[in-house]
Design an enzyme around this catalytic site. Sequence first.
Site, PDB file in Angstrom:
ATOM      1  CB  SER A  70      -0.966  -0.055   1.184  1.00 53.12           C
ATOM      2  OG  SER A  70      -1.952   0.949   1.082  1.00 53.12           O
ATOM      3  CG  HIS A 114      -5.423  -0.165  -2.073  1.00 58.14           C
ATOM      4  ND1 HIS A 114      -5.687  -1.188  -1.191  1.00 58.14           N
ATOM      5  CD2 HIS A 114      -4.498   0.634  -1.463  1.00 58.14           C
ATOM      6  CE1 HIS A 114      -4.968  -1.009  -0.082  1.00 58.14           C
ATOM      7  NE2 HIS A 114      -4.237   0.074  -0.234  1.00 58.14           N
ATOM      8  CD  GLU A 171      -7.785  -3.925  -1.880  1.00 60.97           C
ATOM      9  OE1 GLU A 171      -8.522  -4.901  -1.606  1.00 60.97           O
ATOM     10  OE2 GLU A 171      -8.051  -2.752  -1.562  1.00 60.97           O
TER      11      GLU A 171
END
Length: 277
Positions: free
Chosen positions: A132, A174, A201
């Site tokens: 992330s 994401h 993800e």
Amino acid sequence: MADNQEPGQLIIIGGAEEKDGDCKVLREFVRRAGGTKARIIIMTAATELPREVGEDYTKIFERLGTEDVRIIDTVTRDDASSSTYLEAVGKATGIFFTGGDQSRITSIIKDTELDTLIHKRYAEGAVIAGTSAGAAVMPDVMIVEGDSKTNPRAEVVEMGPGMGFLPGIVIDQHFSQRGRLGRLIAALAQQPAVLGFGIDEDTAIVVNQNVIEVVGSGSVTIVDVAEITHSNVDNLLKDEPMAICGAKLHILPDGYRYDLKNRKPILERIIQPLAAA
């Protein structure tokens, strides 16, 4: 770096990687960092919950067989000069940046002694991973923030200095879950970089010199704007949509690879062995 020494590998994760069960993406990080003999550092600079997040990853890496796992919680830039932290990183075979806010990583660590040492360990063969926010910082110029699920426009995305492990590339994470294709294209249009990687993800790209391998349950979207035939970026006013013609798009799932030097997919898919029960 010695003439015969290869640099390390990057494992850039799109976030929300599986933390129970097989943990395919995190397992790949541990395996490449040395397996049961790995010496792993968890960098928690991005998160506002460093203790909780650090302990969660420690349990996962220990469950996967690594006994030497340490947390480095740099709250201030002064922490990045800690002799204890520098000694630990100097021995690390795997360095893992957690999620959170990518700006916290660069503001606290970039251009410090710790930053220099992490790059040195990478040049010496250590594996550098990030999920992330930890993935966002990998290029030399990163996406700081921006709108999702929108068409490309100049004001959609804000860019800033990254950590420089993968120069000339734009990373977004994401990716399909948050509809970030427009954001990635907007970022590419504003940078000299010609390749953008949108990572889903529970999915990662493993960068081993000039070869990128996809690992995980999702896909990686690659946008190549090196040979576009038309763009209106230079003539845009605020709020006006971008036009990009002639860009290349590749979507690669688990086991597929990409030739970073020649900017083309490697179509011979790698079949991963099943993990032992």
